[in-house]
Design a protein around this motif. Structure first.
Motif, PDB file in Angstrom:
ATOM      1  N   VAL A 188      21.642 -38.654  45.299  1.00  0.00           N
ATOM      2  CA  VAL A 188      20.221 -38.689  45.450  1.00  0.00           C
ATOM      3  C   VAL A 188      20.054 -37.483  46.440  1.00  0.00           C
ATOM      4  N   GLY A 189      18.806 -36.890  46.555  1.00  0.00           N
ATOM      5  CA  GLY A 189      18.417 -35.721  47.361  1.00  0.00           C
ATOM      6  C   GLY A 189      17.186 -35.500  47.898  1.00  0.00           C
ATOM      7  N   PHE A 190      16.767 -34.767  48.898  1.00  0.00           N
ATOM      8  CA  PHE A 190      15.659 -34.333  49.474  1.00  0.00           C
ATOM      9  C   PHE A 190      15.774 -33.241  50.441  1.00  0.00           C
ATOM     10  N   ILE A 191      14.561 -32.403  50.584  1.00  0.00           N
ATOM     11  CA  ILE A 191      14.542 -31.626  51.550  1.00  0.00           C
ATOM     12  C   ILE A 191      13.845 -31.910  52.649  1.00  0.00           C
ATOM     13  N   ASP A 209      36.139 -41.629  51.904  1.00  0.00           N
ATOM     14  CA  ASP A 209      36.047 -43.269  51.978  1.00  0.00           C
ATOM     15  C   ASP A 209      34.958 -43.824  52.585  1.00  0.00           C
ATOM     16  N   ALA A 210      33.780 -42.929  53.153  1.00  0.00           N
ATOM     17  CA  ALA A 210      32.835 -43.553  53.660  1.00  0.00           C
ATOM     18  C   ALA A 210      31.813 -43.896  52.495  1.00  0.00           C
ATOM     19  N   ALA A 211      31.056 -44.961  53.003  1.00  0.00           N
ATOM     20  CA  ALA A 211      29.901 -45.278  51.860  1.00  0.00           C
ATOM     21  C   ALA A 211      29.126 -44.292  51.481  1.00  0.00           C
ATOM     22  N   VAL A 212      28.602 -43.320  52.280  1.00  0.00           N
ATOM     23  CA  VAL A 212      27.728 -42.226  51.911  1.00  0.00           C
ATOM     24  C   VAL A 212      28.375 -40.965  52.376  1.00  0.00           C
ATOM     25  N   LEU A 213      28.403 -40.160  51.440  1.00  0.00           N
ATOM     26  CA  LEU A 213      28.870 -38.777  51.710  1.00  0.00           C
ATOM     27  C   LEU A 213      27.573 -37.826  51.646  1.00  0.00           C
ATOM     28  N   VAL A 214      27.184 -36.851  52.675  1.00  0.00           N
ATOM     29  CA  VAL A 214      26.360 -36.050  52.832  1.00  0.00           C
ATOM     30  C   VAL A 214      26.645 -34.659  52.763  1.00  0.00           C
ATOM     31  N   GLU A 215      26.022 -33.966  52.075  1.00  0.00           N
ATOM     32  CA  GLU A 215      25.967 -32.303  51.788  1.00  0.00           C
ATOM     33  C   GLU A 215      24.682 -31.784  52.343  1.00  0.00           C
ATOM     34  N   ARG A 236      13.282 -26.942  55.410  1.00  0.00           N
ATOM     35  CA  ARG A 236      14.448 -26.280  55.760  1.00  0.00           C
ATOM     36  C   ARG A 236      15.970 -27.016  55.457  1.00  0.00           C
ATOM     37  N   THR A 237      15.908 -28.423  55.536  1.00  0.00           N
ATOM     38  CA  THR A 237      17.311 -28.871  55.454  1.00  0.00           C
ATOM     39  C   THR A 237      17.231 -29.515  54.149  1.00  0.00           C
ATOM     40  N   ASP A 238      18.293 -29.209  53.283  1.00  0.00           N
ATOM     41  CA  ASP A 238      18.350 -29.559  52.175  1.00  0.00           C
ATOM     42  C   ASP A 238      19.546 -30.549  52.250  1.00  0.00           C
ATOM     43  N   VAL A 239      19.298 -31.722  51.653  1.00  0.00           N
ATOM     44  CA  VAL A 239      20.224 -32.922  51.516  1.00  0.00           C
ATOM     45  C   VAL A 239      20.494 -33.381  50.395  1.00  0.00           C
TER      46      VAL A 239
END
Length: 145
Positions: free
Chosen positions: A8-11, A46-52, A61-64
């Motif tokens: 999933v993603g958002f900015i 191994d984390a439940a959520v990986l974030v880029e 500004r912050t693309d997630v």
């Protein structure tokens, strides 16, 4: 075998710091702080959520991008980018943009704007001028979504 991850993603409007972003994502998905970590191709996954994340030069500004192991998060199986972004926007106190679903005919030129108080609007993308890295919306185009 590595877990299958939902993407999933958002900015986010502002330049959001990693600590604040990860805390908001964890809270939105009902995870402890160690459940959310930075995506690292060479690191453990191994984390439940990986974030880029990527920081854009202007506009929103912050693309997630989140890679969620839904088997380890409460009630997140099948969550859409819109639902996750709505939760995170409230916790961050930031406006966020989300692309419409892929089957939406306006996917190439419009966005969903989500306000911190949970309001959703359709918005047209504003012309970035000479900065192709930026994403912004035409505020005059806002309509309830």
């Amino acid at each position: 075998m590595p877990p299958e991850r939902q993407v999933v993603g958002f900015i986010a409007r502002g330049a959001v710091g990693e600590g604040r972003l990860f805390e908001s994502i964890g809270s939105a998905l009902g995870l402890p702080p160690e459940g959310v970590t930075r995506f690292d191709v060479d690191g453990p996954a191994d984390a439940a959520v990986l974030v880029e994340t990527a920081l854009r030069s202007a506009g929103f500004r912050t693309d997630v991008t989140l890679y969620i192991d839904a088997s380890r998060t409460r009630g997140t199986a099948g969550l859409t980018s819109l639902e996750v972004a709505t939760r995170v926007a409230a916790l961050l106190g930031e406006e966020v943009l989300v692309s419409p679903p892929a089957d939406d005919p306006a996917v190439a030129t419009s966005w969903f704007l989500i306000t911190p108080d949970g309001k959703r609007f359709r918005a047209s993308e504003a012309s970035p001028g000479g900065d192709e890295d930026s994403v912004d919306i035409d505020r005059a185009s806002l309509r309830p979504g």
